[in-house]
Design a protein around this motif. Structure first.
Motif, short mmCIF file in Angstrom:
data_model
loop_
_atom_site.label_atom_id
_atom_site.label_comp_id
_atom_site.label_asym_id
_atom_site.label_seq_id
_atom_site.Cartn_x
_atom_site.Cartn_y
_atom_site.Cartn_z
N VAL A 187 -0.94 12.37 -2.39
CA VAL A 187 -2.25 12.39 -1.76
C VAL A 187 -2.10 12.39 -0.25
O VAL A 187 -1.46 11.52 0.32
N PRO A 188 -2.71 13.38 0.43
CA PRO A 188 -2.63 13.39 1.89
C PRO A 188 -3.52 12.32 2.49
O PRO A 188 -4.49 11.88 1.87
N VAL A 189 -3.21 11.92 3.72
CA VAL A 189 -4.04 10.95 4.43
C VAL A 189 -5.44 11.55 4.59
O VAL A 189 -5.60 12.68 5.03
N ASP A 248 -10.82 13.75 -5.99
CA ASP A 248 -11.62 14.75 -6.68
C ASP A 248 -11.30 16.18 -6.25
O ASP A 248 -11.49 17.13 -6.99
N TYR A 249 -10.76 16.33 -5.03
CA TYR A 249 -10.49 17.66 -4.50
C TYR A 249 -9.03 18.08 -4.65
O TYR A 249 -8.66 19.18 -4.24
N LEU A 250 -8.19 17.23 -5.21
CA LEU A 250 -6.76 17.53 -5.32
C LEU A 250 -6.44 18.21 -6.64
O LEU A 250 -7.07 17.95 -7.66
N ASP A 251 -5.41 19.07 -6.61
CA ASP A 251 -4.99 19.74 -7.84
C ASP A 251 -4.16 18.79 -8.70
O ASP A 251 -3.68 17.76 -8.23
N GLU A 252 -3.95 19.19 -9.95
CA GLU A 252 -3.24 18.34 -10.91
C GLU A 252 -1.79 18.08 -10.50
O GLU A 252 -1.27 16.98 -10.69
N GLY A 253 -1.14 19.09 -9.94
CA GLY A 253 0.26 18.93 -9.51
C GLY A 253 0.40 17.88 -8.42
O GLY A 253 1.31 17.05 -8.45
N ARG A 309 3.80 9.74 -9.63
CA ARG A 309 5.26 9.54 -9.78
C ARG A 309 5.87 8.88 -8.53
O ARG A 309 6.82 8.12 -8.63
N SER A 310 5.32 9.17 -7.34
CA SER A 310 5.88 8.66 -6.09
C SER A 310 5.17 7.40 -5.60
O SER A 310 5.30 7.05 -4.43
#
Length: 201
Positions: A177-179, A184-189, A196-197
């Motif tokens: 996740v970016p700062v 809701d706007y992020l893709d599944e990858g 995982r991180s």
């Protein structure tokens, strides 16, 4: 087919501008018109700057950066951490990391990523020179700052295998996740990589 509205010199300028990233035919025409309107303050100085750059720009034989000196400014900077090499795909990635001020290390530009689709094989990249530089006893860590694409990750695995015999610490940039990002706007990858991180709070 539309007729030319200007002479061949202006049409050539527009065609060359249209090849630039982020430019299409319309934006190239607008840029060309702006350059022409400001011939004395913009077009002339730009043409001179481009002529000088074309004459003086070289690719650093050590790291692959572009500069007007050999070795480049970054390789000559004695204040940088010589124990860390940051591996990037392209010079634009090096410049992005430098703008962030997040790291003061030495860099290595691969010149691309492995891609079966595009026919890019290991011998097309600056990997042999990386292995040579990583063999320097001063180097302790390799940071793989490659794009989180399939080709970027394939290249990261290949580079890791090529450096494994040196016993160095090999790390990669965190993915997730970016700062300021909203889930809701992020893709599944991206979300999977973020899970995982995850780290202690």
């Amino acid at each position: 087919m539309p007729q030319s509205v200007a002479g061949p010199e202006i049409e050539r300028l527009i065609q060359l501008l249209a090849r630039m990233p982020g430019f299409g035919p319309r934006s190239a025409r607008r840029a060309a018109l702006q350059l022409i309107k400001k011939r004395d303050t913009l077009l002339g100085p730009l043409a001179e700057a481009m002529r000088v750059a074309a004459e003086r720009i070289v690719v650093c034989s050590s790291c692959g950066n572009v500069d007007t000196s050999e070795p480049c400014t970054i390789c000559r900077d004695q204040s940088r951490d010589a124990s860390t090499l940051v591996v990037v795909e392209d010079v634009s990635d090096l410049w992005a990391l430098e703008r962030s001020g997040a790291v003061s290390a030495r860099y290595h530009v691969l010149g691309g990523v492995l891609s079966a689709l595009d026919g890019v094989r290991p011998e097309h990249l600056n990997i042999d020179r990386l292995v040579e530089r990583a063999g320097d006893p001063a180097v302790k860590e390799i940071i793989l700052a490659l794009n989180a694409t399939v080709d970027g990750q394939t290249t990261a695995h290949y580079v890791t295998d090529a450096l494994r015999h040196l016993g160095l610490t090999i790390t990669r940039l965190a993915h997730g996740v970016p700062v300021g990002g909203e889930l809701d706007y992020l893709d599944e990858g991206t979300l999977s990589a973020a899970i995982r991180s995850r780290s202690a709070f």
